[in-house]
Design a protein around this motif. Structure first.
Motif, PDB file in Angstrom:
ATOM      1  N   SER A  14       0.804  -1.212   0.000  1.00 11.45           N
ATOM      2  CA  SER A  14       0.000   0.000   0.000  1.00 11.45           C
ATOM      3  C   SER A  14       0.840   1.267   0.000  1.00 11.45           C
ATOM      4  O   SER A  14       0.606   2.174  -0.782  1.00 11.45           O
ATOM      5  CB  SER A  14      -0.933   0.030   1.217  1.00 11.45           C
ATOM      6  OG  SER A  14      -1.981  -0.875   1.041  1.00 11.45           O
ATOM      7  N   ARG A  60      -5.680   1.085   2.873  1.00 11.67           N
ATOM      8  CA  ARG A  60      -7.108   1.139   2.565  1.00 11.67           C
ATOM      9  C   ARG A  60      -7.892   0.334   3.584  1.00 11.67           C
ATOM     10  O   ARG A  60      -7.328  -0.396   4.393  1.00 11.67           O
ATOM     11  CB  ARG A  60      -7.334   0.597   1.158  1.00 11.67           C
ATOM     12  CG  ARG A  60      -6.680   1.498   0.113  1.00 11.67           C
ATOM     13  CD  ARG A  60      -6.504   0.788  -1.168  1.00 11.67           C
ATOM     14  NE  ARG A  60      -5.455  -0.234  -0.949  1.00 11.67           N
ATOM     15  CZ  ARG A  60      -4.867  -0.881  -1.919  1.00 11.67           C
ATOM     16  NH1 ARG A  60      -5.210  -0.678  -3.146  1.00 11.67           N
ATOM     17  NH2 ARG A  60      -3.930  -1.776  -1.661  1.00 11.67           N
ATOM     18  N   ASN A  61      -9.209   0.488   3.542  1.00  8.80           N
ATOM     19  CA  ASN A  61     -10.069  -0.176   4.528  1.00  8.80           C
ATOM     20  C   ASN A  61      -9.915  -1.691   4.495  1.00  8.80           C
ATOM     21  O   ASN A  61      -9.893  -2.335   5.545  1.00  8.80           O
ATOM     22  CB  ASN A  61     -11.530   0.211   4.322  1.00  8.80           C
ATOM     23  CG  ASN A  61     -11.800   1.625   4.750  1.00  8.80           C
ATOM     24  OD1 ASN A  61     -11.067   2.184   5.565  1.00  8.80           O
ATOM     25  ND2 ASN A  61     -12.836   2.218   4.200  1.00  8.80           N
ATOM     26  N   PHE A  62      -9.810  -2.283   3.310  1.00  8.16           N
ATOM     27  CA  PHE A  62      -9.677  -3.737   3.282  1.00  8.16           C
ATOM     28  C   PHE A  62      -8.305  -4.184   3.775  1.00  8.16           C
ATOM     29  O   PHE A  62      -8.151  -5.312   4.229  1.00  8.16           O
ATOM     30  CB  PHE A  62     -10.021  -4.336   1.913  1.00  8.16           C
ATOM     31  CG  PHE A  62      -9.160  -3.905   0.770  1.00  8.16           C
ATOM     32  CD1 PHE A  62      -9.532  -2.822  -0.009  1.00  8.16           C
ATOM     33  CD2 PHE A  62      -8.004  -4.582   0.465  1.00  8.16           C
ATOM     34  CE1 PHE A  62      -8.743  -2.432  -1.068  1.00  8.16           C
ATOM     35  CE2 PHE A  62      -7.218  -4.205  -0.595  1.00  8.16           C
ATOM     36  CZ  PHE A  62      -7.589  -3.111  -1.369  1.00  8.16           C
ATOM     37  N   ASP A  63      -7.290  -3.311   3.703  1.00  7.32           N
ATOM     38  CA  ASP A  63      -5.999  -3.636   4.324  1.00  7.32           C
ATOM     39  C   ASP A  63      -6.167  -3.718   5.833  1.00  7.32           C
ATOM     40  O   ASP A  63      -5.691  -4.658   6.473  1.00  7.32           O
ATOM     41  CB  ASP A  63      -4.948  -2.575   4.000  1.00  7.32           C
ATOM     42  CG  ASP A  63      -4.587  -2.537   2.527  1.00  7.32           C
ATOM     43  OD1 ASP A  63      -4.624  -3.596   1.878  1.00  7.32           O
ATOM     44  OD2 ASP A  63      -4.262  -1.443   2.034  1.00  7.32           O
ATOM     45  N   TYR A  64      -6.825  -2.706   6.402  1.00  5.03           N
ATOM     46  CA  TYR A  64      -7.075  -2.718   7.844  1.00  5.03           C
ATOM     47  C   TYR A  64      -7.904  -3.925   8.250  1.00  5.03           C
ATOM     48  O   TYR A  64      -7.637  -4.569   9.261  1.00  5.03           O
ATOM     49  CB  TYR A  64      -7.808  -1.447   8.283  1.00  5.03           C
ATOM     50  CG  TYR A  64      -6.977  -0.205   8.215  1.00  5.03           C
ATOM     51  CD1 TYR A  64      -5.731  -0.141   8.818  1.00  5.03           C
ATOM     52  CD2 TYR A  64      -7.439   0.921   7.554  1.00  5.03           C
ATOM     53  CE1 TYR A  64      -4.970   1.008   8.767  1.00  5.03           C
ATOM     54  CE2 TYR A  64      -6.682   2.077   7.503  1.00  5.03           C
ATOM     55  CZ  TYR A  64      -5.447   2.113   8.109  1.00  5.03           C
ATOM     56  OH  TYR A  64      -4.703   3.249   8.059  1.00  5.03           O
ATOM     57  N   PHE A  65      -8.912  -4.247   7.454  1.00  6.11           N
ATOM     58  CA  PHE A  65      -9.788  -5.378   7.771  1.00  6.11           C
ATOM     59  C   PHE A  65      -9.005  -6.686   7.747  1.00  6.11           C
ATOM     60  O   PHE A  65      -9.089  -7.494   8.672  1.00  6.11           O
ATOM     61  CB  PHE A  65     -10.955  -5.435   6.788  1.00  6.11           C
ATOM     62  CG  PHE A  65     -11.886  -6.584   7.028  1.00  6.11           C
ATOM     63  CD1 PHE A  65     -12.796  -6.549   8.068  1.00  6.11           C
ATOM     64  CD2 PHE A  65     -11.842  -7.709   6.219  1.00  6.11           C
ATOM     65  CE1 PHE A  65     -13.653  -7.607   8.303  1.00  6.11           C
ATOM     66  CE2 PHE A  65     -12.689  -8.779   6.442  1.00  6.11           C
ATOM     67  CZ  PHE A  65     -13.592  -8.727   7.485  1.00  6.11           C
TER      68      PHE A  65
END
Length: 62
Positions: A23, A35-40
């Motif tokens: 990222s 990004r949000n899906f990285d955090y998820f």
């Protein structure tokens, strides 16, 4: 800790470093925040790992 626990730690750390590298680029590419899906994805892997540690501690397997 058991060998499997150390393997899980290594995998979680590797996934974290790969997600950050993919990222942010760490300077060798254009910076873009996580990004949000990285955090998820990172959150799920670390939370499940912590859950396994707690489960093993309760069962007395640690």
């Amino acid at each position: 800790m058991k060998k499997n626990t150390w393997i899980a730690i290594a995998i979680c750390i590797a996934l974290t470093l790969l997600a950050i590298d993919g990222s942010t680029g760490w300077g060798w590419a254009d910076y873009r925040p996580l990004r949000n899906f990285d955090y998820f994805g990172l959150g799920v892997s670390w939370l499940l790992f912590i859950g396994v540690l707690i489960r093993d501690k309760i069962k007395g397997e640690a």
